[in-house]
Scaffold this motif. Structure first.
Motif, PDB file in Angstrom:
ATOM      1  N   UNK A  88      45.103  35.571  34.984  1.00 29.87           N
ATOM      2  CA  UNK A  88      45.481  35.339  36.362  1.00 29.87           C
ATOM      3  C   UNK A  88      46.012  36.622  36.989  1.00 29.87           C
ATOM      4  N   UNK A  89      46.747  37.407  36.198  1.00 26.02           N
ATOM      5  CA  UNK A  89      47.331  38.632  36.745  1.00 26.02           C
ATOM      6  C   UNK A  89      46.238  39.601  37.204  1.00 26.02           C
ATOM      7  N   UNK A  90      45.167  39.729  36.425  1.00 24.39           N
ATOM      8  CA  UNK A  90      44.081  40.620  36.829  1.00 24.39           C
ATOM      9  C   UNK A  90      43.370  40.079  38.068  1.00 24.39           C
ATOM     10  N   UNK A  91      43.270  38.769  38.193  1.00 22.70           N
ATOM     11  CA  UNK A  91      42.676  38.176  39.391  1.00 22.70           C
ATOM     12  C   UNK A  91      43.482  38.486  40.637  1.00 22.70           C
ATOM     13  N   UNK A  92      44.795  38.407  40.527  1.00 22.76           N
ATOM     14  CA  UNK A  92      45.670  38.754  41.656  1.00 22.76           C
ATOM     15  C   UNK A  92      45.500  40.233  41.998  1.00 22.76           C
ATOM     16  N   UNK A  93      45.451  41.073  40.962  1.00 21.18           N
ATOM     17  CA  UNK A  93      45.250  42.507  41.173  1.00 21.18           C
ATOM     18  C   UNK A  93      43.927  42.772  41.884  1.00 21.18           C
ATOM     19  N   UNK A  94      42.881  42.057  41.482  1.00 17.37           N
ATOM     20  CA  UNK A  94      41.573  42.220  42.119  1.00 17.37           C
ATOM     21  C   UNK A  94      41.614  41.813  43.585  1.00 17.37           C
ATOM     22  N   UNK A  95      42.363  40.780  43.894  1.00 17.72           N
ATOM     23  CA  UNK A  95      42.422  40.325  45.282  1.00 17.72           C
ATOM     24  C   UNK A  95      43.257  41.270  46.149  1.00 17.72           C
ATOM     25  N   UNK A  96      44.311  41.842  45.586  1.00 15.84           N
ATOM     26  CA  UNK A  96      45.205  42.678  46.376  1.00 15.84           C
ATOM     27  C   UNK A  96      44.763  44.138  46.451  1.00 15.84           C
ATOM     28  N   UNK A  97      44.141  44.636  45.402  1.00 10.03           N
ATOM     29  CA  UNK A  97      43.779  46.057  45.335  1.00 10.03           C
ATOM     30  C   UNK A  97      42.308  46.271  44.961  1.00 10.03           C
ATOM     31  N   UNK A  98      41.352  45.799  45.775  1.00 11.16           N
ATOM     32  CA  UNK A  98      39.951  45.979  45.416  1.00 11.16           C
ATOM     33  C   UNK A  98      39.531  47.450  45.402  1.00 11.16           C
ATOM     34  N   UNK A  99      40.195  48.294  46.159  1.00  9.89           N
ATOM     35  CA  UNK A  99      39.868  49.718  46.161  1.00  9.89           C
ATOM     36  C   UNK A  99      40.168  50.380  44.827  1.00  9.89           C
ATOM     37  N   UNK A 100      41.255  49.978  44.194  1.00 11.29           N
ATOM     38  CA  UNK A 100      41.603  50.527  42.883  1.00 11.29           C
ATOM     39  C   UNK A 100      40.592  50.058  41.842  1.00 11.29           C
ATOM     40  N   UNK A 101      40.185  48.795  41.934  1.00  7.15           N
ATOM     41  CA  UNK A 101      39.170  48.271  41.017  1.00  7.15           C
ATOM     42  C   UNK A 101      37.876  49.071  41.186  1.00  7.15           C
ATOM     43  N   UNK A 102      37.519  49.399  42.418  1.00  6.33           N
ATOM     44  CA  UNK A 102      36.326  50.195  42.665  1.00  6.33           C
ATOM     45  C   UNK A 102      36.454  51.581  42.041  1.00  6.33           C
ATOM     46  N   UNK A 103      37.622  52.213  42.192  1.00  4.42           N
ATOM     47  CA  UNK A 103      37.808  53.548  41.612  1.00  4.42           C
ATOM     48  C   UNK A 103      37.664  53.517  40.097  1.00  4.42           C
ATOM     49  N   UNK A 104      38.181  52.487  39.458  1.00  2.00           N
ATOM     50  CA  UNK A 104      38.086  52.369  38.006  1.00  2.00           C
ATOM     51  C   UNK A 104      36.660  52.042  37.582  1.00  2.00           C
ATOM     52  N   UNK A 105      36.022  51.158  38.326  1.00  2.00           N
ATOM     53  CA  UNK A 105      34.747  50.591  37.900  1.00  2.00           C
ATOM     54  C   UNK A 105      33.525  51.336  38.400  1.00  2.00           C
ATOM     55  N   UNK A 106      33.469  51.720  39.661  1.00  2.00           N
ATOM     56  CA  UNK A 106      32.200  52.152  40.237  1.00  2.00           C
ATOM     57  C   UNK A 106      32.237  53.472  40.994  1.00  2.00           C
TER      58      UNK A 106
END
Length: 58
Positions: free
Chosen positions: A1-19
């Motif tokens: 659940x914590x990663x889901x919240x992180x994904x919803x609040x900080x999609x830009x950071x997820x993009x930097x890590x992932x793509x």
């Protein structure tokens, strides 16, 4: 659940890590990418809640 919240609040950071490495200039994620990450985060939160409920009520 914590990663889901992180994904919803900080999609830009997820993009930097992932793509971000997949772009030439490493600029910014597209609006569609941000939307899809937020939707994925919502599904992860939902799955986490269902998992907790199954543990509690089993």
């Amino acid at each position: 659940m914590a990663f889901g919240v992180f994904m919803m609040l900080k999609p830009g950071v997820v993009w930097k890590i992932n793509a971000s490495w997949t772009t030439q200039d490493g600029s910014e994620p597209s609006d569609l990418y941000v939307l899809s990450v937020r939707i994925g985060g919502g599904f992860m939160i939902f799955a986490g809640v269902l998992g907790l409920l199954s543990i509690i009520f089993s």
